[in-house]
Design an enzyme around this catalytic site. Structure first.
Site, mmCIF file in Angstrom:
data_model
loop_
_atom_site.group_PDB
_atom_site.id
_atom_site.type_symbol
_atom_site.label_atom_id
_atom_site.label_comp_id
_atom_site.label_asym_id
_atom_site.label_seq_id
_atom_site.Cartn_x
_atom_site.Cartn_y
_atom_site.Cartn_z
ATOM 1 N N CYS A 1 29.537 138.887 5.324
ATOM 2 C CA CYS A 1 30.152 137.508 4.814
ATOM 3 C C CYS A 1 29.128 137.028 3.856
ATOM 4 O O CYS A 1 29.361 135.828 3.439
ATOM 5 C CB CYS A 1 30.195 136.554 5.890
ATOM 6 S SG CYS A 1 31.511 137.086 7.015
ATOM 7 N N GLU B 1 27.489 122.535 15.654
ATOM 8 C CA GLU B 1 28.143 123.091 14.276
ATOM 9 C C GLU B 1 29.067 122.151 13.673
ATOM 10 O O GLU B 1 28.913 122.052 12.580
ATOM 11 C CB GLU B 1 28.908 124.492 14.389
ATOM 12 C CG GLU B 1 27.819 125.629 14.670
ATOM 13 C CD GLU B 1 27.186 126.184 13.311
ATOM 14 O OE1 GLU B 1 27.654 125.750 12.490
ATOM 15 O OE2 GLU B 1 26.297 127.226 13.836
ATOM 16 N N ARG C 1 27.904 140.850 12.832
ATOM 17 C CA ARG C 1 27.871 139.325 12.275
ATOM 18 C C ARG C 1 27.303 138.394 13.330
ATOM 19 O O ARG C 1 27.432 137.255 13.027
ATOM 20 C CB ARG C 1 29.394 138.998 12.142
ATOM 21 C CG ARG C 1 30.085 139.905 11.045
ATOM 22 C CD ARG C 1 31.316 139.124 10.512
ATOM 23 N NE ARG C 1 32.225 139.974 10.038
ATOM 24 C CZ ARG C 1 32.522 140.558 9.002
ATOM 25 N NH1 ARG C 1 31.427 140.412 8.048
ATOM 26 N NH2 ARG C 1 33.261 141.452 8.520
ATOM 27 N N SER D 1 44.008 137.385 14.566
ATOM 28 C CA SER D 1 44.592 138.589 14.242
ATOM 29 C C SER D 1 45.063 139.373 15.571
ATOM 30 O O SER D 1 45.892 139.943 16.030
ATOM 31 C CB SER D 1 44.051 139.753 13.177
ATOM 32 O OG SER D 1 42.537 140.039 13.581
ATOM 33 N N LYS E 1 32.937 129.254 14.457
ATOM 34 C CA LYS E 1 33.495 130.761 14.216
ATOM 35 C C LYS E 1 32.699 131.691 14.916
ATOM 36 O O LYS E 1 31.604 131.829 14.933
ATOM 37 C CB LYS E 1 33.663 130.758 12.891
ATOM 38 C CG LYS E 1 34.243 132.298 12.887
ATOM 39 C CD LYS E 1 34.192 132.668 11.294
ATOM 40 C CE LYS E 1 34.611 133.926 10.929
ATOM 41 N NZ LYS E 1 34.730 134.372 9.641
ATOM 42 N N CYS F 1 34.747 133.153 1.274
ATOM 43 C CA CYS F 1 34.015 134.034 2.119
ATOM 44 C C CYS F 1 33.736 135.360 1.173
ATOM 45 O O CYS F 1 34.203 135.326 0.338
ATOM 46 C CB CYS F 1 34.554 134.352 3.474
ATOM 47 S SG CYS F 1 33.036 135.033 4.479
ATOM 48 N N ARG G 1 40.156 143.135 10.160
ATOM 49 C CA ARG G 1 39.000 144.051 9.454
ATOM 50 C C ARG G 1 39.930 145.133 8.960
ATOM 51 O O ARG G 1 39.517 145.822 7.962
ATOM 52 C CB ARG G 1 37.909 144.135 10.267
ATOM 53 C CG ARG G 1 37.219 143.030 10.350
ATOM 54 C CD ARG G 1 35.826 143.282 11.414
ATOM 55 N NE ARG G 1 35.273 141.955 11.763
ATOM 56 C CZ ARG G 1 34.261 141.701 12.390
ATOM 57 N NH1 ARG G 1 33.842 142.501 13.301
ATOM 58 N NH2 ARG G 1 33.892 140.490 12.607
ATOM 59 N N LYS H 1 37.676 128.977 15.941
ATOM 60 C CA LYS H 1 38.202 130.117 15.715
ATOM 61 C C LYS H 1 37.369 131.255 16.795
ATOM 62 O O LYS H 1 36.067 131.180 16.555
ATOM 63 C CB LYS H 1 37.981 130.675 14.211
ATOM 64 C CG LYS H 1 38.493 131.878 13.978
ATOM 65 C CD LYS H 1 38.370 132.263 12.519
ATOM 66 C CE LYS H 1 38.464 133.550 12.110
ATOM 67 N NZ LYS H 1 38.162 133.836 10.886
HETATM 68 C C1 PBG Z 1 35.462 136.481 7.884
HETATM 69 C C2 PBG Z 1 36.775 136.127 8.288
HETATM 70 C C3 PBG Z 1 37.320 136.768 9.569
HETATM 71 C C4 PBG Z 1 38.675 136.243 9.657
HETATM 72 C C5 PBG Z 1 39.034 135.446 8.836
HETATM 73 N N1 PBG Z 1 37.792 135.362 7.889
HETATM 74 C C6 PBG Z 1 36.527 137.286 10.546
HETATM 75 C C7 PBG Z 1 35.511 138.450 10.359
HETATM 76 O O1 PBG Z 1 35.707 139.450 9.953
HETATM 77 O O2 PBG Z 1 34.469 138.301 11.005
HETATM 78 C C8 PBG Z 1 39.358 136.690 10.749
HETATM 79 C C9 PBG Z 1 40.716 136.419 10.952
HETATM 80 C C10 PBG Z 1 41.735 137.026 11.865
HETATM 81 O O3 PBG Z 1 41.221 137.799 12.730
HETATM 82 O O4 PBG Z 1 42.866 136.828 12.066
HETATM 83 N N2 PBG Z 1 35.171 135.653 6.680
#
Ligand code: PBG
Length: 331
Positions: A128, A238, A222, A279, A200, A118, A210, A253
């Protein structure tokens, strides 16, 4: 008697074991890592106690421990020194993820490496993809799909040259899986797989992540590429397109608030499904549990529910702890 006695199957622990349908195993768990430049760095993350930004030496140490617990696979995220508009350091041969892959290959045997593909960790604006102004209307900033998939292809190729096993495109750009598959095939990497972040969602559960990457978007949000959480048929479209484009594994996700999507995808498609317990889910569980014993039981219930919904593998910041707890728990 005019009723059935379901409780017979729950009478003793041994009987319950015998009839348990879903088994959570350490082989289902994938541990995410955040890698930074430098030596002997281990930076705490405020919202995610127990998770760190690690320099390469500490990454190797931590991975050795994870491996000894039975973890088979890791997902790598890089934190770069130099962000810019074009995300140039994302595909550099000496980029942080590329170095991490090489270090793991050199020091650790037989770990499955999956790398996040990404731009958000590398762009100065945190999106992204590559930003551009629309040519219509009021010339707003937007994310250029086709330019972005060119960069994603470069990143995937550089990760593959460094030695990754699976690339995991997570930008939610249309055609990203096809672009990666074609690039890898053209460069004779036909055996390297794609774990597609297919469904996602534009979720509120990403905030701690973040903080880790300092990747909150500097303009807009986003929602023009990540999915609307009110939709589920769209998620199945998707997933369908990603399978057609060449995904080897599809992913949903976040996990907990999207178990219905996992379950629907499971019924429709005969392909490995991954779920990313993100997270914010980790933070939520950490804050809820008051003791380690409570946390253990809570986390195993949550992870088992994701598997019961139909996921074959789960990316979770709890992977290492859960690997330990699986051995100890009495259901
Ligand atoms: C973006 C990305 C994100 C996560 C992994 N890759 C989310 C984002 O900021 O949109 C989130 C993973 C997490 O929250 O553990 N490419």
């Amino acid at each position: 008697m005019s009723f059935t006695r379901q409780r017979r199957l729950r009478r003793t622990q041994q009987i319950r074991e015998l009839f348990s349908q879903t088994q959570l195993s350490v082989k289902d768990l994938i541990m995410p890592y955040f890698v930074i430049e430098g030596v002997n760095k281990k930076e705490r993350i405020k919202q995610m106690p127990g998770i760190y930004r690690l320099s390469l030496d500490n990454l190797i140490k931590d991975l050795q421990e994870a491996k000894s617990l039975g973890i088979k696979a890791v997902l790598l995220f890089g934190i770069c020194r130099q962000k810019d508009e074009k995300a140039t350091s994302s595909y550099s041969e000496t980029g942080i993820v590329q170095k991490a892959i090489r270090a793991i290959r050199k020091n650790i045997k037989d770990v499955v490496i999956i790398t996040d593909v990404c731009l958000c960790n590398y762009t100065s604006h945190g999106h992204c993809g590559i930003a551009k102004r629309t040519t219509h209307g009021n010339r707003q900033l937007t994310i250029d799909n086709d330019k972005t998939i060119e960069i994603l292809s470069k990143i995937a190729l550089s990760h593959t040259q460094a030695g990754t096993d699976f690339v995991a495109p997570s930008a939610m750009m249309d055609g990203q899986v096809k672009a990666l598959r074609e690039t890898l095939d053209r460069n004779h990497f036909k055996d390297i797989g794609i774990l597609a972040y297919s469904a996602k969602y534009a979720s509120n559960f990403y905030d701690p992540f973040r903080e880790v990457l300092n990747s909150s978007p500097q303009f807009g949000d986003r929602k023009t590429y990540q999915m609307d959480f009110r939709n589920s048929d769209e998620a199945l479209r998707e997933i369908k397109h990603d399978i057609e484009e060449g995904a080897d594994i599809v992913m949903v996700k976040p996990a907990l608030t999207y178990l219905d999507i996992i379950a629907r995808a499971r019924r429709l498609y005969n392909i490995p499904i991954a779920a990313y317990s993100v997270s914010g889910e980790y933070t939520m569980l950490k804050n809820y549990a008051q003791t380690e014993d409570e946390e253990k039981r809570l986390v195993l219930e949550v992870l088992t529910s994701i598997k019961r919904a139909g996921a074959d593998m789960i990316i979770t910041y709890y992977a290492k702890e859960a690997a330990k707890w699986i051995q100890e728990v009495r259901y």
